[in-house]
Design a protein around this motif. Structure first.
Motif, PDB file in Angstrom:
ATOM      1  N   GLN A   4       0.917  -1.171  -0.115  1.00 24.01           N
ATOM      2  CA  GLN A   4      -0.036  -0.190   0.127  1.00 24.01           C
ATOM      3  C   GLN A   4       0.866   1.173  -0.074  1.00 24.01           C
ATOM      4  O   GLN A   4       1.628   1.335   0.980  1.00 24.01           O
ATOM      5  N   ILE A   5       0.469   2.149  -0.897  1.00 26.39           N
ATOM      6  CA  ILE A   5       1.373   3.555  -1.143  1.00 26.39           C
ATOM      7  C   ILE A   5       0.036   4.575  -1.255  1.00 26.39           C
ATOM      8  O   ILE A   5      -0.757   4.397  -1.648  1.00 26.39           O
ATOM      9  N   THR A   6       0.690   5.784  -0.840  1.00 29.33           N
ATOM     10  CA  THR A   6      -0.274   6.838  -1.096  1.00 29.33           C
ATOM     11  C   THR A   6      -0.214   7.427  -2.683  1.00 29.33           C
ATOM     12  O   THR A   6       0.709   7.288  -3.289  1.00 29.33           O
ATOM     13  N   THR A   7      -1.065   8.268  -2.989  1.00 25.20           N
ATOM     14  CA  THR A   7      -1.355   9.005  -4.124  1.00 25.20           C
ATOM     15  C   THR A   7       0.009   9.831  -4.232  1.00 25.20           C
ATOM     16  O   THR A   7       0.720  10.064  -5.323  1.00 25.20           O
ATOM     17  N   GLU A   8       0.183  10.421  -3.042  1.00 26.31           N
ATOM     18  CA  GLU A   8       1.290  11.501  -3.177  1.00 26.31           C
ATOM     19  C   GLU A   8       2.643  10.748  -3.288  1.00 26.31           C
ATOM     20  O   GLU A   8       3.692  11.215  -4.092  1.00 26.31           O
ATOM     21  N   ALA A  84      -5.182   6.239  -1.195  1.00 29.22           N
ATOM     22  CA  ALA A  84      -4.300   5.167  -1.356  1.00 29.22           C
ATOM     23  C   ALA A  84      -4.516   4.227  -2.368  1.00 29.22           C
ATOM     24  O   ALA A  84      -5.274   4.292  -2.967  1.00 29.22           O
ATOM     25  N   LEU A  85      -3.509   3.536  -2.719  1.00 31.03           N
ATOM     26  CA  LEU A  85      -3.563   2.595  -3.818  1.00 31.03           C
ATOM     27  C   LEU A  85      -2.670   1.287  -3.467  1.00 31.03           C
ATOM     28  O   LEU A  85      -1.761   1.399  -2.527  1.00 31.03           O
ATOM     29  N   PHE A  86      -3.099   0.458  -3.968  1.00 30.95           N
ATOM     30  CA  PHE A  86      -2.220  -1.028  -3.558  1.00 30.95           C
ATOM     31  C   PHE A  86      -1.091  -1.269  -5.205  1.00 30.95           C
ATOM     32  O   PHE A  86      -1.970  -1.453  -6.069  1.00 30.95           O
ATOM     33  N   LEU A  87      -0.076  -1.563  -4.814  1.00 29.54           N
ATOM     34  CA  LEU A  87       0.773  -2.015  -5.881  1.00 29.54           C
ATOM     35  C   LEU A  87       0.927  -3.561  -5.622  1.00 29.54           C
ATOM     36  O   LEU A  87       1.452  -4.003  -4.741  1.00 29.54           O
ATOM     37  N   SER A  88       0.603  -4.466  -6.580  1.00 32.32           N
ATOM     38  CA  SER A  88       0.469  -5.740  -6.397  1.00 32.32           C
ATOM     39  C   SER A  88       1.317  -6.641  -7.655  1.00 32.32           C
ATOM     40  O   SER A  88       1.441  -6.046  -8.646  1.00 32.32           O
TER      41      SER A  88
END
Length: 199
Positions: A4-8, A84-88
């Motif tokens: 999980q990372i933030t948009t920013e 937030a978004l998830f990088l998978s």
């Protein structure tokens, strides 16, 4: 496995990730995983951003490795400020190959990772800074100011620690989990004389 990372954080990484480059492997963001901790790195060869998210890798298939996430995949994500978004990563097919997915509340996009070797960013990070003055591209310094604002959430400036004219200079970005590095410009024997029209 998923991070999980933030948009920013994503926007900060994209500031210096090239859209086109002969060295095609630079047109992506490195995801390096070790012991379920991730480091994300972007560079254009003249400057670099190293970011260590506070979150850990999650999932049943967490593994150590290095993968290059395509810039276009990250840039296609639309998330509101503060989101937030998830990088998978999944469907591994080798040390450098996997399918990368970016998941948000409303969307999911996917693309293969870039099959290449990313530069060893640890060799670029200076151990210290000499304090010797050097010249830096003003655009690069301005971009690091933008990155610092993304990461800290407030208007702030990036702090460059001068390191002479041959080595990269560390750049503080207002947060503890990110560091920039900027390479100096060659500026030997620059001369200046006051223009007559200013007298």
């Amino acid at each position: 496995m998923e991070l999980q990372i933030t948009t920013e954080q994503m926007k900060a990484l994209l500031v210096i990730t090239p859209k086109t480059e002969v060295r095609y492997y630079l047109c992506g963001v490195l995801l390096e995983v070790k012991d379920d901790r991730a480091v994300l790195v972007s560079t254009d060869g003249n400057r670099m951003l190293i970011l260590r998210p506070d979150t850990r890798m999650e999932g049943d298939n967490v593994r150590d490795g290095r993968w290059i996430i395509p810039r276009d995949l990250l840039a296609s994500v639309k998330v509101k400020k503060g989101g937030a978004l998830f990088l998978s990563l999944d469907q591994f097919s080798g040390d450098n190959n996997a399918r990368a997915r970016v998941l948000t509340l409303n969307s999911e996009t996917a693309a293969p990772t870039i099959d290449a070797h990313f530069p060893d960013w640890r060799h670029v990070v200076p151990g210290n800074a000499s304090g010797d003055w050097a010249h830096y591209d003003p655009q690069f310094i301005g971009d690091f100011g933008t990155i610092a604002e993304y990461l800290s959430g407030k208007r702030t400036s990036a702090r460059v620690h001068h390191n002479g004219g041959k080595e990269g200079a560390p750049v503080e970005l207002g947060v503890d989990n990110a560091l920039g590095v900027v390479m100096p410009l060659r500026a030997d024997n620059l001369t200046y004389s006051r223009p007559d029209w200013t007298r």
